[in-house]
Design an enzyme around this catalytic site. Structure first.
Site, PDB file in Angstrom:
ATOM      1  N   LYS A 102       0.792  -1.087  -0.001  1.00  0.00           N
ATOM      2  CA  LYS A 102      -0.163  -0.030  -0.009  1.00  0.00           C
ATOM      3  C   LYS A 102       0.855   1.271  -0.058  1.00  0.00           C
ATOM      4  CE  LYS A 102      -4.418  -1.430   2.026  1.00  0.00           C
ATOM      5  NZ  LYS A 102      -4.171  -2.708   1.819  1.00  0.00           N
ATOM      6  N   ASP A 139      -1.314  -2.208  -4.059  1.00  0.00           N
ATOM      7  CA  ASP A 139      -2.886  -2.043  -3.648  1.00  0.00           C
ATOM      8  C   ASP A 139      -3.380  -0.796  -4.061  1.00  0.00           C
ATOM      9  OD1 ASP A 139      -2.724  -4.355  -2.434  1.00  0.00           O
ATOM     10  OD2 ASP A 139      -3.067  -3.977  -0.663  1.00  0.00           O
ATOM     11  N   MET A 140      -4.825  -0.658  -4.159  1.00  0.00           N
ATOM     12  CA  MET A 140      -5.589   0.693  -4.412  1.00  0.00           C
ATOM     13  C   MET A 140      -6.212   1.100  -3.263  1.00  0.00           C
ATOM     14  SD  MET A 140      -5.718   3.077  -6.480  1.00  0.00           S
ATOM     15  CE  MET A 140      -5.021   2.774  -8.285  1.00  0.00           C
ATOM     16  N   GLN A 168     -10.607  -0.435  -9.165  1.00  0.00           N
ATOM     17  CA  GLN A 168     -11.754  -0.829  -8.454  1.00  0.00           C
ATOM     18  C   GLN A 168     -13.119  -0.164  -9.173  1.00  0.00           C
ATOM     19  OE1 GLN A 168     -10.355   2.273  -5.966  1.00  0.00           O
ATOM     20  NE2 GLN A 168      -9.790   1.114  -4.044  1.00  0.00           N
ATOM     21  N   ARG A 189      -5.336  -6.327 -11.259  1.00  0.00           N
ATOM     22  CA  ARG A 189      -6.130  -6.804 -10.263  1.00  0.00           C
ATOM     23  C   ARG A 189      -7.667  -6.070 -10.398  1.00  0.00           C
ATOM     24  NH1 ARG A 189      -4.656  -5.873  -4.370  1.00  0.00           N
ATOM     25  NH2 ARG A 189      -3.206  -7.639  -4.768  1.00  0.00           N
ATOM     26  N   LYS A 192     -13.816  -4.879  -6.404  1.00  0.00           N
ATOM     27  CA  LYS A 192     -15.257  -3.919  -6.167  1.00  0.00           C
ATOM     28  C   LYS A 192     -14.536  -2.544  -5.580  1.00  0.00           C
ATOM     29  CE  LYS A 192     -19.033  -7.378  -6.110  1.00  0.00           C
ATOM     30  NZ  LYS A 192     -20.121  -7.685  -5.523  1.00  0.00           N
ATOM     31  N   GLY A 193     -13.799  -2.587  -4.838  1.00  0.00           N
ATOM     32  CA  GLY A 193     -13.306  -1.303  -4.109  1.00  0.00           C
ATOM     33  C   GLY A 193     -13.857  -1.491  -2.628  1.00  0.00           C
ATOM     34  N   ALA A 194     -12.980  -1.220  -1.323  1.00  0.00           N
ATOM     35  CA  ALA A 194     -13.212  -1.341  -0.207  1.00  0.00           C
ATOM     36  C   ALA A 194     -13.472  -0.101   0.725  1.00  0.00           C
ATOM     37  CB  ALA A 194     -12.151  -2.140   0.635  1.00  0.00           C
ATOM     38  N   ARG A 293     -12.463  -3.085   7.568  1.00  0.00           N
ATOM     39  CA  ARG A 293     -13.029  -3.074   6.394  1.00  0.00           C
ATOM     40  C   ARG A 293     -13.628  -4.499   6.137  1.00  0.00           C
ATOM     41  NH1 ARG A 293      -8.447   0.003   5.129  1.00  0.00           N
ATOM     42  NH2 ARG A 293      -7.243  -1.759   4.257  1.00  0.00           N
ATOM     43  N   ARG A 294     -13.087  -5.696   6.633  1.00  0.00           N
ATOM     44  CA  ARG A 294     -13.542  -6.720   6.411  1.00  0.00           C
ATOM     45  C   ARG A 294     -14.862  -7.043   7.209  1.00  0.00           C
ATOM     46  NH1 ARG A 294      -9.752  -6.204   3.368  1.00  0.00           N
ATOM     47  NH2 ARG A 294     -11.563  -5.470   2.317  1.00  0.00           N
TER      48      ARG A 294
END
Ligand SMILES: Cc1cc2nc3c(=O)[nH]c(=O)nc-3n(C[C@H](O)[C@H](O)[C@H](O)COP(=O)(O)OP(=O)(O)OC[C@H]3O[C@@H](n4cnc5c(N)ncnc54)[C@H](O)[C@@H]3O)c2cc1C
Length: 313
Positions: A102, A139-140, A168, A189, A192-194, A293-294
């Protein structure tokens, strides 16, 4: 019942609260559910889990951390990645295990020279990855960083063309970004985006995010890069497989990616069917933001946490 969009917004807001952070991090009771998503805090622990997963799937290891406050923390992060990469090389895992970074953990959110610091740090990690024969995916994070992150990926790819990008589908811009990034050898990759994004830049309804995901998949699958389809959504996984087939892509020319701890039986079943499955495996002490986030992605995760608190309380 809490609407899933509302739950996500609430959890993301909570993830910015120092008080909630102290409470969650300090509680032994959250350990079992944290352990479901995070593969421990040390290199030894994550390498052991990666070795087990790599028997039938590929792995992407993420050293947890984001939004570091000073350059010293960036150096700590780089050193952690270099140690991890050396271990992957020594243990013969580099062919099946890559790393994800990140940029906010590498200085992109610092007040001065953020892009230069992050680029320099990411370069050091890419050098370490190349030395052992593996790859890096960037990562985005939230939409305010998309341009800077894609610019850094472009810079890195000049020397390390195997660097992976993340897009995303919730962002309105992403279909166009897919077109830009679908060229030869480009590892992308798609997720959807978190992050909780405003309607000005993002689709807010699940159906619209999913429809965008399919449009993006069509572009990536028809292109000449390596689409890495990062979703647990069975419908989107089926559509990805259909589109791969329609574009005459064999299973070595796209990846299905899922998070550690999410739909593990589906991961194993897909791998057994001959699909290339990659598991995103985070580790480290800075697990709070990732964990929140999860939790926000699925009401049942919160219920699981509540049950574990009650049964141990
Ligand atoms: C390999 C990988 C890398 C990622 N990298 C990034 C990144 O760089 N930037 C970024 O913004 N986002 C990233 N994400 C997260 C992603 O954007 C989504 O937030 C997340 O994957 C949930 O979306 P979904 O596609 O699984 O669909 P959803 O519609 O959220 O979920 C579909 C189904 O999957 C299951 N599921 C999904 N999430 C969970 C969960 N947390 N716990 C339990 N079950 C769940 C549920 O059964 C759910 O019904 C990544 C995801 C993956 C898989």
């Amino acid at each position: 019942m809490l609407d899933s969009g509302v739950l996500r917004s609430v959890m993301l807001a909570a993830s910015r609260s120092p008080g909630i952070r102290r409470m969650v991090e300090g509680s032994r009771l959250t350990a079992p559910i944290v352990g479901r998503f995070v593969a421990g805090t040390t290199v030894d622990e994550v390498v052991a889990v990666a070795r087990r997963i790599a028997t039938d799937r590929l792995v992407t290891i993420d050293y947890l951390g984001e939004d570091v406050g000073d350059k010293a923390q960036v150096e700590v992060g780089v050193a952690a990645y270099l140690t991890l990469l050396r271990r992957l090389g020594e243990e013969g895992l580099a062919e099946r295990v890559e790393v994800s970074v990140k940029l906010s953990a590498l200085g992109q959110s610092l007040p001065t020279d953020p892009d230069k610091i992050a680029l320099h740090a990411a370069r050091q990690i890419c050098e370490g990855a190349e030395a052992v024969g593996t790859t890096v995916t960037v990562d985005m994070e939230d939409h305010t960083t998309t341009d800077a992150t894609l610019a850094t990926v472009r810079d890195l790819r000049a020397d390390y063309p195997w660097v992976g990008a993340v897009l995303q589908s919730q962002l309105r811009r992403t279909e166009a970004d897919c077109r830009d990034l679908a060229g030869p050898g480009s590892r992308v990759r798609l997720c959807k985006g978190a992050y909780d994004e405003p309607a000005a830049v993002a689709f807010r309804r699940r159906e619209d995010v999913d429809a965008s995901f399919v449009r993006c998949l069509k572009v990536l699958m028809a292109g000449s890069g390596l689409p890495m389809v990062a979703t647990h959504d069975p419908r989107l996984v089926a559509i990805a497989r259909f589109l791969a087939d329609r574009n005459a892509r064999t299973t070595d020319r796209y990846e299905l990616q899922m998070l550690h701890g999410v739909r593990p039986r589906a991961q194993v079943a897909l791998a057994a069917e001959g699909q290339t499955v990659r598991v995103y495996l985070p580790y480290g002490t800075q697990w709070f933001g990732y964990f929140m986030r999860r939790l926000g992605e699925r009401p049942a995760n919160l219920a699981f946490l509540a049950r574990s608190l009650v049964s141990r309380g």
